[in-house]
Design a protein around this motif. Structure first.
Motif, PDB file in Angstrom:
ATOM      1  N   THR A 131      32.369  42.924  38.814  1.00 34.11           N
ATOM      2  CA  THR A 131      33.623  43.092  39.546  1.00 34.11           C
ATOM      3  C   THR A 131      34.475  44.173  38.917  1.00 34.11           C
ATOM      4  O   THR A 131      34.290  44.547  37.750  1.00 34.11           O
ATOM      5  N   PHE A 132      35.431  44.644  39.697  1.00 36.60           N
ATOM      6  CA  PHE A 132      36.359  45.657  39.201  1.00 36.60           C
ATOM      7  C   PHE A 132      37.210  45.096  38.062  1.00 36.60           C
ATOM      8  O   PHE A 132      37.385  45.753  37.022  1.00 36.60           O
ATOM      9  N   VAL A 133      37.725  43.882  38.218  1.00 38.81           N
ATOM     10  CA  VAL A 133      38.587  43.334  37.166  1.00 38.81           C
ATOM     11  C   VAL A 133      37.796  43.054  35.896  1.00 38.81           C
ATOM     12  O   VAL A 133      38.333  43.165  34.793  1.00 38.81           O
ATOM     13  N   GLN A 134      36.507  42.691  36.021  1.00 36.79           N
ATOM     14  CA  GLN A 134      35.706  42.480  34.815  1.00 36.79           C
ATOM     15  C   GLN A 134      35.550  43.789  34.041  1.00 36.79           C
ATOM     16  O   GLN A 134      35.540  43.788  32.809  1.00 36.79           O
ATOM     17  N   SER A 135      35.459  44.909  34.770  1.00 37.77           N
ATOM     18  CA  SER A 135      35.377  46.192  34.072  1.00 37.77           C
ATOM     19  C   SER A 135      36.680  46.483  33.331  1.00 37.77           C
ATOM     20  O   SER A 135      36.663  47.069  32.244  1.00 37.77           O
ATOM     21  N   LEU A 136      37.809  46.050  33.903  1.00 41.34           N
ATOM     22  CA  LEU A 136      39.098  46.222  33.213  1.00 41.34           C
ATOM     23  C   LEU A 136      39.163  45.335  31.977  1.00 41.34           C
ATOM     24  O   LEU A 136      39.688  45.749  30.929  1.00 41.34           O
ATOM     25  N   ILE A 137      38.625  44.112  32.086  1.00 42.90           N
ATOM     26  CA  ILE A 137      38.586  43.214  30.930  1.00 42.90           C
ATOM     27  C   ILE A 137      37.705  43.817  29.839  1.00 42.90           C
ATOM     28  O   ILE A 137      38.060  43.832  28.659  1.00 42.90           O
ATOM     29  N   ASP A 138      36.540  44.325  30.225  1.00 45.64           N
ATOM     30  CA  ASP A 138      35.615  44.911  29.259  1.00 45.64           C
ATOM     31  C   ASP A 138      36.244  46.091  28.524  1.00 45.64           C
ATOM     32  O   ASP A 138      35.951  46.337  27.347  1.00 45.64           O
ATOM     33  N   GLU A 139      37.106  46.827  29.213  1.00 46.78           N
ATOM     34  CA  GLU A 139      37.769  47.981  28.602  1.00 46.78           C
ATOM     35  C   GLU A 139      39.016  47.591  27.825  1.00 46.78           C
ATOM     36  O   GLU A 139      39.656  48.448  27.214  1.00 46.78           O
ATOM     37  N   GLY A 140      39.369  46.294  27.853  1.00 45.92           N
ATOM     38  CA  GLY A 140      40.543  45.830  27.130  1.00 45.92           C
ATOM     39  C   GLY A 140      41.862  46.142  27.810  1.00 45.92           C
ATOM     40  O   GLY A 140      42.922  46.051  27.184  1.00 45.92           O
ATOM     41  N   ARG A 141      41.813  46.463  29.099  1.00 43.03           N
ATOM     42  CA  ARG A 141      43.037  46.850  29.813  1.00 43.03           C
ATOM     43  C   ARG A 141      43.797  45.646  30.361  1.00 43.03           C
ATOM     44  O   ARG A 141      45.000  45.720  30.574  1.00 43.03           O
ATOM     45  N   ILE A 142      43.091  44.546  30.636  1.00 42.85           N
ATOM     46  CA  ILE A 142      43.745  43.310  31.058  1.00 42.85           C
ATOM     47  C   ILE A 142      43.048  42.144  30.379  1.00 42.85           C
ATOM     48  O   ILE A 142      41.945  42.283  29.855  1.00 42.85           O
ATOM     49  N   THR A 143      43.687  40.982  30.401  1.00 44.61           N
ATOM     50  CA  THR A 143      43.111  39.773  29.822  1.00 44.61           C
ATOM     51  C   THR A 143      42.433  38.945  30.908  1.00 44.61           C
ATOM     52  O   THR A 143      42.628  39.177  32.105  1.00 44.61           O
ATOM     53  N   GLU A 144      41.647  37.959  30.475  1.00 48.85           N
ATOM     54  CA  GLU A 144      41.004  37.042  31.416  1.00 48.85           C
ATOM     55  C   GLU A 144      42.047  36.335  32.267  1.00 48.85           C
ATOM     56  O   GLU A 144      41.865  36.164  33.481  1.00 48.85           O
ATOM     57  N   GLU A 145      43.146  35.934  31.660  1.00 52.90           N
ATOM     58  CA  GLU A 145      44.199  35.245  32.397  1.00 52.90           C
ATOM     59  C   GLU A 145      44.837  36.172  33.433  1.00 52.90           C
ATOM     60  O   GLU A 145      45.106  35.768  34.572  1.00 52.90           O
ATOM     61  N   GLN A 146      45.074  37.430  33.061  1.00 50.16           N
ATOM     62  CA  GLN A 146      45.663  38.380  34.010  1.00 50.16           C
ATOM     63  C   GLN A 146      44.718  38.664  35.174  1.00 50.16           C
ATOM     64  O   GLN A 146      45.162  38.949  36.289  1.00 50.16           O
ATOM     65  N   SER A 147      43.422  38.585  34.910  1.00 47.26           N
ATOM     66  CA  SER A 147      42.456  38.873  35.967  1.00 47.26           C
ATOM     67  C   SER A 147      42.530  37.866  37.102  1.00 47.26           C
ATOM     68  O   SER A 147      42.144  38.177  38.233  1.00 47.26           O
ATOM     69  N   ARG A 148      43.016  36.661  36.813  1.00 50.78           N
ATOM     70  CA  ARG A 148      43.057  35.612  37.842  1.00 50.78           C
ATOM     71  C   ARG A 148      44.077  35.906  38.931  1.00 50.78           C
ATOM     72  O   ARG A 148      43.981  35.363  40.031  1.00 50.78           O
ATOM     73  N   THR A 149      45.064  36.745  38.642  1.00 55.80           N
ATOM     74  CA  THR A 149      46.092  37.074  39.638  1.00 55.80           C
ATOM     75  C   THR A 149      46.121  38.568  39.942  1.00 55.80           C
ATOM     76  O   THR A 149      47.047  39.045  40.601  1.00 55.80           O
ATOM     77  N   HIS A 150      45.125  39.310  39.466  1.00 59.42           N
ATOM     78  CA  HIS A 150      45.079  40.749  39.730  1.00 59.42           C
ATOM     79  C   HIS A 150      44.871  40.974  41.231  1.00 59.42           C
ATOM     80  O   HIS A 150      44.091  40.279  41.874  1.00 59.42           O
ATOM     81  N   PRO A 151      45.582  41.961  41.836  1.00 53.99           N
ATOM     82  CA  PRO A 151      45.462  42.162  43.297  1.00 53.99           C
ATOM     83  C   PRO A 151      44.058  42.542  43.753  1.00 53.99           C
ATOM     84  O   PRO A 151      43.726  42.375  44.921  1.00 53.99           O
ATOM     85  N   HIS A 152      43.214  43.048  42.848  1.00 55.58           N
ATOM     86  CA  HIS A 152      41.856  43.426  43.229  1.00 55.58           C
ATOM     87  C   HIS A 152      40.822  42.534  42.558  1.00 55.58           C
ATOM     88  O   HIS A 152      39.692  42.956  42.316  1.00 55.58           O
ATOM     89  N   ARG A 153      41.212  41.293  42.287  1.00 54.98           N
ATOM     90  CA  ARG A 153      40.312  40.396  41.564  1.00 54.98           C
ATOM     91  C   ARG A 153      39.054  40.065  42.360  1.00 54.98           C
ATOM     92  O   ARG A 153      38.049  39.658  41.778  1.00 54.98           O
TER      93      ARG A 153
END
Length: 417
Positions: A131-153
């Motif tokens: 997923t797009f948000v998982q790539s952001l998590i992998d890059e350290g740009r967002i946390t797992e918790e933030q991914s749950r409400t990300h608009p492109h989750r």
């Protein structure tokens, strides 16, 4: 060792149809979450599960290879559907597969459904979301918790669509008695925390755990379909009443063997030991999502999940306009080149006379880039051999005045001759 299993799928509180499909059997646990909204994600998921369920027999030594082959066959079957009906172009599905051979599990995964392992009270996520948000998590740009409400989750990067033929993640791990494996759609794992999943997965029988996981997901505010397939590794064989189970869009088998040959026995025996006997499924309702983490988000995630889309409207018109733009640019370039060439002059021969040409002393196949501009009375026969040869080869001039000066020079030499 043996696999005790259970599966349940719920349409949820918002969706009008269930696009999840799941399967649980003695050797196989799998969940497919259809993507595509109007282009039949339910058909994609059920088609994939129907292909994958053929794995539910004792595997051979190459367990991982069998899983890979089954996933590719499911992708090929979706490709056949799209070829038969172009209106299905854009449909796709996730696929998460756990194949058991009595001592180990082989896992195949593509998309954002997940597989978890609960071993000795510790929960581990086995799969990695595409997923797009998982790539952001992998890059350290967002946390797992933030991914749950990300608009492109809900935007997934890989799925089975019969077009891109993406390669699934493949791996295996050894099984131990007491292991519990959960395969679920993002309607569950996108809502529940790992701690909550671990607590529910550890509780009661596989039937009880599956029901509670679905119920907890809905109560936590999930607006998606929710599918949970639970398997428990045991040294004790399951009872004869436990039969393979299809759920969700692919459902066509009863959970338990009918008692006395009637359907009522199968339905009445559906989640034995659970306090209420069913999931409390709420019929789909129109309108806004219930209050919760997703309620304020106006995006319809089902129409924004995966890159492949239904064919866009006016595609032919767009192609015509694009071609017109390219032709227009080419015409501008050619016009600019022609305008420049008509400001160039040179001296050369024309019918035995010295002439001034307008344009470039060159040519293209079938196209002349110059033409006679002024024909003089200077005869090449009255020039020296060297001067005549120079004129025949062409003499560049920076301007019309310079060309005329060159002609006057040869005229003077002619007179001298």
């Amino acid at each position: 060792m043996y696999l005790h299993y259970s599966a349940i799928s719920d349409v949820g509180r918002v969706r009008r149809e269930n696009q999840d499909s799941g399967y649980a059997g003695p050797w196989l646990l799998t969940v497919c979450d259809g993507v595509g909204g109007a282009v039949r994600g339910d058909l994609a998921s059920s088609t994939a599960v129907q292909a994958l369920r053929k794995l539910d027999q004792q595997p051979d030594e190459d367990v991982v290879g069998q899983v890979a082959g089954a996933i590719h066959r499911a992708d090929d079957r979706i490709a056949e559907l799209v070829e038969e009906d172009p209106d299905l172009n854009g449909t796709s599905t996730t696929a998460t597969v756990a194949l058991f051979d009595g001592t180990r599990f082989a896992v195949g995964h593509i998309g954002d459904s997940r597989a978890y392992l609960l071993r000795r009270g510790q929960l581990r996520q086995l799969t990695h979301d595409h997923t797009f948000v998982q790539s952001l998590i992998d890059e350290g740009r967002i946390t797992e918790e933030q991914s749950r409400t990300h608009p492109h989750r809900n935007l997934i990067l890989k799925a089975l669509d019969g077009v891109r033929h993406e390669e699934p993640d493949l791996f295996e791990f050894p099984a131990e008695p007491g292991d519990r494996v959960l395969v679920c759609s993002d309607g569950a794992c996108g809502t529940l925390t790992d701690d909550r999943i671990a607590a529910l997965l550890a509780d009661g029988t596989p039937d009880f755990a599956a029901v509670e996981l679905v119920r907890a997901s809905l109560e936590a505010g999930s607006t998606d379909n929710v599918t949970c397939v639970v398997g428990e590794v045991s040294e004790e064989p399951p009872g004869d009443e436990l039969v393979p189970l299809l759920v969700g869009a692919a459902a066509d088998l009863p959970r338990r063997a009918p008692l006395g040959g009637g359907v009522a026995g199968a339905v009445g025996g559906l989640f034995r030991g659970h306090r209420s006997g069913d999931t409390g499924e709420i019929p789909p309702v129109p309108g806004d999502a219930p209050a919760g983490a997703f309620a304020a988000d106006p995006i319809d995630h089902e129409t924004a999940r995966y890159a492949p889309r239904p064919p866009r409207r006016y595609a032919a018109l767009r192609r015509v306009l694009a071609a017109a733009v390219v032709l227009g640019l080419a015409w501008v370039v050619l016009a600019a080149g022609w305008s420049w060439s008509q400001q160039q002059f040179y001296v050369a021969e024309q019918d035995g006379k010295v002439a001034i040409f307008r344009g470039v002393d060159a040519s293209l196949p079938g196209i002349s880039l110059s033409h006679p501009y002024e024909l003089t009375d200077v005869d090449l026969d009255r020039l020296s051999d060297i001067d005549a040869e120079a004129v025949r080869e062409g003499l560049e001039a920076g301007s019309l005045d310079e060309a005329r000066a060159t002609v006057d020079n040869y005229a003077a030499r002619q007179d001298v001759g």
